[in-house]
Design a protein around this motif. Structure first.
Motif, PDB file in Angstrom:
ATOM      1  N   SER A 239       0.818  -1.215   0.000  1.00  0.00           N
ATOM      2  CA  SER A 239       0.000   0.000   0.000  1.00  0.00           C
ATOM      3  C   SER A 239       0.854   1.269   0.000  1.00  0.00           C
ATOM      4  CB  SER A 239      -0.921   0.000   1.230  1.00  0.00           C
ATOM      5  OG  SER A 239      -1.739  -1.150   1.236  1.00  0.00           O
ATOM      6  N   GLY A 240       2.156   1.102   0.112  1.00  0.00           N
ATOM      7  CA  GLY A 240       3.035   2.256   0.150  1.00  0.00           C
ATOM      8  C   GLY A 240       3.772   2.360   1.467  1.00  0.00           C
ATOM      9  N   MET A 241       4.425   3.472   1.676  1.00  0.00           N
ATOM     10  CA  MET A 241       5.209   3.689   2.896  1.00  0.00           C
ATOM     11  C   MET A 241       4.323   4.182   4.037  1.00  0.00           C
ATOM     12  SD  MET A 241       8.521   6.187   3.485  1.00  0.00           S
ATOM     13  CE  MET A 241       9.542   5.200   2.395  1.00  0.00           C
ATOM     14  N   LEU A 242       4.599   3.665   5.241  1.00  0.00           N
ATOM     15  CA  LEU A 242       3.912   4.139   6.440  1.00  0.00           C
ATOM     16  C   LEU A 242       4.631   5.401   6.901  1.00  0.00           C
ATOM     17  CD1 LEU A 242       3.379   0.750   8.327  1.00  0.00           C
ATOM     18  CD2 LEU A 242       1.799   1.926   6.794  1.00  0.00           C
ATOM     19  N   LEU A 243       4.330   6.518   6.235  1.00  0.00           N
ATOM     20  CA  LEU A 243       5.090   7.747   6.422  1.00  0.00           C
ATOM     21  C   LEU A 243       4.998   8.287   7.837  1.00  0.00           C
ATOM     22  CD1 LEU A 243       6.820   9.988   5.235  1.00  0.00           C
ATOM     23  CD2 LEU A 243       4.718  11.147   4.518  1.00  0.00           C
ATOM     24  N   TYR A 244       3.765   8.337   8.393  1.00  0.00           N
ATOM     25  CA  TYR A 244       3.603   8.882   9.742  1.00  0.00           C
ATOM     26  C   TYR A 244       4.357   8.036  10.766  1.00  0.00           C
ATOM     27  CZ  TYR A 244      -0.141  11.652   7.653  1.00  0.00           C
ATOM     28  OH  TYR A 244      -0.859  12.511   6.870  1.00  0.00           O
ATOM     29  N   ALA A 245       4.252   6.724  10.617  1.00  0.00           N
ATOM     30  CA  ALA A 245       4.946   5.825  11.534  1.00  0.00           C
ATOM     31  C   ALA A 245       6.457   5.977  11.400  1.00  0.00           C
ATOM     32  CB  ALA A 245       4.534   4.379  11.272  1.00  0.00           C
ATOM     33  N   LEU A 246       6.927   6.113  10.167  1.00  0.00           N
ATOM     34  CA  LEU A 246       8.356   6.275   9.927  1.00  0.00           C
ATOM     35  C   LEU A 246       8.886   7.546  10.586  1.00  0.00           C
ATOM     36  CD1 LEU A 246      11.012   5.523   8.524  1.00  0.00           C
ATOM     37  CD2 LEU A 246      10.187   6.748   6.494  1.00  0.00           C
ATOM     38  N   LEU A 247       8.193   8.660  10.359  1.00  0.00           N
ATOM     39  CA  LEU A 247       8.633   9.928  10.941  1.00  0.00           C
ATOM     40  C   LEU A 247       8.594   9.866  12.466  1.00  0.00           C
ATOM     41  CD1 LEU A 247       6.899  12.497   8.554  1.00  0.00           C
ATOM     42  CD2 LEU A 247       9.325  11.911   8.653  1.00  0.00           C
ATOM     43  N   TYR A 248       7.546   9.255  13.001  1.00  0.00           N
ATOM     44  CA  TYR A 248       7.413   9.142  14.458  1.00  0.00           C
ATOM     45  C   TYR A 248       8.586   8.370  15.050  1.00  0.00           C
ATOM     46  CZ  TYR A 248       5.674   7.787  19.044  1.00  0.00           C
ATOM     47  OH  TYR A 248       5.565   7.581  20.397  1.00  0.00           O
ATOM     48  N   VAL A 249       8.881   7.212  14.484  1.00  0.00           N
ATOM     49  CA  VAL A 249       9.947   6.366  15.029  1.00  0.00           C
ATOM     50  C   VAL A 249      11.305   7.036  14.883  1.00  0.00           C
ATOM     51  CG1 VAL A 249      11.181   4.183  14.706  1.00  0.00           C
ATOM     52  CG2 VAL A 249       8.683   4.204  14.714  1.00  0.00           C
ATOM     53  N   LEU A 250      11.545   7.681  13.757  1.00  0.00           N
ATOM     54  CA  LEU A 250      12.830   8.354  13.552  1.00  0.00           C
ATOM     55  C   LEU A 250      13.030   9.489  14.554  1.00  0.00           C
ATOM     56  CD1 LEU A 250      13.068   8.566   9.650  1.00  0.00           C
ATOM     57  CD2 LEU A 250      14.328   7.041  11.168  1.00  0.00           C
ATOM     58  N   ILE A 251      11.960  10.275  14.804  1.00  0.00           N
ATOM     59  CA  ILE A 251      12.087  11.454  15.661  1.00  0.00           C
ATOM     60  C   ILE A 251      12.036  11.103  17.150  1.00  0.00           C
ATOM     61  CG2 ILE A 251      10.985  13.636  16.334  1.00  0.00           C
ATOM     62  CD1 ILE A 251      10.019  13.861  13.409  1.00  0.00           C
ATOM     63  N   PHE A 252      11.085  10.238  17.523  1.00  0.00           N
ATOM     64  CA  PHE A 252      10.811  10.041  18.953  1.00  0.00           C
ATOM     65  C   PHE A 252      11.442   8.778  19.555  1.00  0.00           C
ATOM     66  CE2 PHE A 252       7.238  12.676  17.471  1.00  0.00           C
ATOM     67  CZ  PHE A 252       7.399  13.756  18.323  1.00  0.00           C
ATOM     68  N   VAL A 253      11.930   7.877  18.729  1.00  0.00           N
ATOM     69  CA  VAL A 253      12.578   6.677  19.261  1.00  0.00           C
ATOM     70  C   VAL A 253      14.058   6.636  18.853  1.00  0.00           C
ATOM     71  CG1 VAL A 253      12.541   4.164  19.422  1.00  0.00           C
ATOM     72  CG2 VAL A 253      10.378   5.421  19.173  1.00  0.00           C
ATOM     73  N   LEU A 254      14.308   6.697  17.561  1.00  0.00           N
ATOM     74  CA  LEU A 254      15.698   6.653  17.100  1.00  0.00           C
ATOM     75  C   LEU A 254      16.451   7.918  17.505  1.00  0.00           C
ATOM     76  CD1 LEU A 254      17.803   5.051  15.542  1.00  0.00           C
ATOM     77  CD2 LEU A 254      17.012   6.173  13.446  1.00  0.00           C
ATOM     78  N   GLY A 255      15.798   9.075  17.415  1.00  0.00           N
ATOM     79  CA  GLY A 255      16.444  10.334  17.771  1.00  0.00           C
ATOM     80  C   GLY A 255      16.973  10.351  19.201  1.00  0.00           C
ATOM     81  N   PRO A 256      16.120  10.031  20.196  1.00  0.00           N
ATOM     82  CA  PRO A 256      16.614   9.993  21.583  1.00  0.00           C
ATOM     83  C   PRO A 256      17.726   8.982  21.806  1.00  0.00           C
ATOM     84  CG  PRO A 256      14.229  10.119  21.565  1.00  0.00           C
ATOM     85  CD  PRO A 256      14.659   9.910  20.142  1.00  0.00           C
ATOM     86  N   LEU A 257      17.704   7.860  21.084  1.00  0.00           N
ATOM     87  CA  LEU A 257      18.772   6.863  21.230  1.00  0.00           C
ATOM     88  C   LEU A 257      20.106   7.420  20.730  1.00  0.00           C
ATOM     89  CD1 LEU A 257      17.129   3.443  20.250  1.00  0.00           C
ATOM     90  CD2 LEU A 257      18.014   4.127  22.486  1.00  0.00           C
ATOM     91  N   ILE A 258      20.068   8.145  19.622  1.00  0.00           N
ATOM     92  CA  ILE A 258      21.290   8.763  19.112  1.00  0.00           C
ATOM     93  C   ILE A 258      21.783   9.833  20.084  1.00  0.00           C
ATOM     94  CG2 ILE A 258      22.246  10.179  17.252  1.00  0.00           C
ATOM     95  CD1 ILE A 258      20.381   8.679  15.336  1.00  0.00           C
TER      96      ILE A 258
END
Length: 302
Positions: A239-258
């Motif tokens: 169906s395509g990319m889960l854009l909202y989920a991708l942005l959320y995980v990058l900003i709020f999960v991966l970002g704090p880990l970095i």
């Protein structure tokens, strides 16, 4: 001090938050998914987990002789409160286990309570094992939501569907395990001087603070790799990319880990490690909330 207090009380809020998030932001939104617990029983399950968790934190402070300083109560009152919390937690667990027709599941609540007691009285002084025990308790708490909501409703017809849903809980539990393990090492780094003076052997004492800090940065690459793997494997579908989920995980999960990895290189003072510990708690909270974002994104892309 304020950061440490926020971490301490935030533990119980995080348990309740994760339970409610997975139930109402994920399970309730799955079409045709039969749930074994109604809202009242699920509330009781949450209360049981919070009571047992609170009892675990309390007995830990009792053994450390910190109850008067942290809670303003005597040791005797603390022991009575500890017993009351565990009786309530295990008692509710007994009721729920019988409600879903598996009374033997009461053993889960007894083991959780007993393990927390053993950790506070002896296991937390055992190098590495103490870190693993706490991390396992956190992971089991995540799995608990799936076990009590899904297992009693499994039929031959819906078994593959239930297995898929339960596998999601296992994935989140694995992530919670490694984040909790890293957080326990951060606590060891924070308390190195105190533990050394008390004759307690921990990883930083055995291998050195600088070396363990570098190893911890390397360990943090594991959850980072897990996130990147799941983005590649599940966030792009027919169906395509889960854009909202991708942005959320990058900003709020991966970002704090970095952020955590960068700050760990220069952490020295107690307050630095308290903030790093709080950062990992934030990661856990946003990770739990990610199931809501992912579910919403999938349903709106369908």
């Amino acid at each position: 001090m304020k950061t440490a207090r926020l971490i301490r009380y935030g533990n119980l809020l995080l348990i309740a938050f994760a339970f409610c998030t997975f139930r109402y932001g994920f399970l309730e939104l799955q079409a045709g998914l039969p749930l074994a617990l109604n809202n009242l029983q699920f509330l009781l399950l949450t209360i049981s987990a919070v009571c047992i968790g609170a009892g675990g934190f309390l007995i830990n402070n009792i053994i450390d002789n910190d109850v008067e300083k942290k809670y303003g109560i005597t040791e005797g009152m603390a022991y009575n409160l500890y017993m009351g919390l565990n009786i309530i937690g295990v008692g509710i667990g007994f009721y729920i286990s019988n409600y879903i027709g598996t009374p033997s599941y009461t053993l889960i609540f007894i083991l959780l309570s007993g393990t927390m007691y053993l950790y506070a009285t002896s296991l937390k002084y055992t190098i590495v094992i103490n870190n693993i025990i706490v991390s396992c308790i956190v992971a089991v708490s995540v799995v608990l939501i799936g076990v009590f909501n899904l297992y009693p409703s499994i039929t031959p017809e819906n078994k593959p569907y239930m297995a898929t849903i339960f596998s999601i809980f296992l994935d989140y539990a694995a992530f919670a395990f490694i984040i909790s393990f890293i957080r326990e090492i951060i606590k060891n780094l924070r308390d190195t001087d105190k533990d050394y003076n008390n004759g307690i052997n921990t990883l930083p004492i055995a291998l050195g603070k600088s070396r363990i800090a570098k190893i911890t940065v390397a360990l943090t690459l594991i959850p980072v790799a897990m996130i990147l793997y799941y983005i590649d494997a599940y966030f792009v579908n027919e169906s395509g990319m889960l854009l909202y989920a991708l942005l959320y995980v990058l900003i709020f999960v991966l970002g704090p880990l970095i952020y955590f990895m960068i700050k760990l290189w220069t952490a020295k003072a107690t307050r630095d490690f308290d903030r790093l510990s709080l950062t990992l708690k934030v990661v856990l909270a946003f990770t739990a909330l990610s199931i809501v974002v992912i579910t919403f994104n999938i349903q709106n892309n369908a």
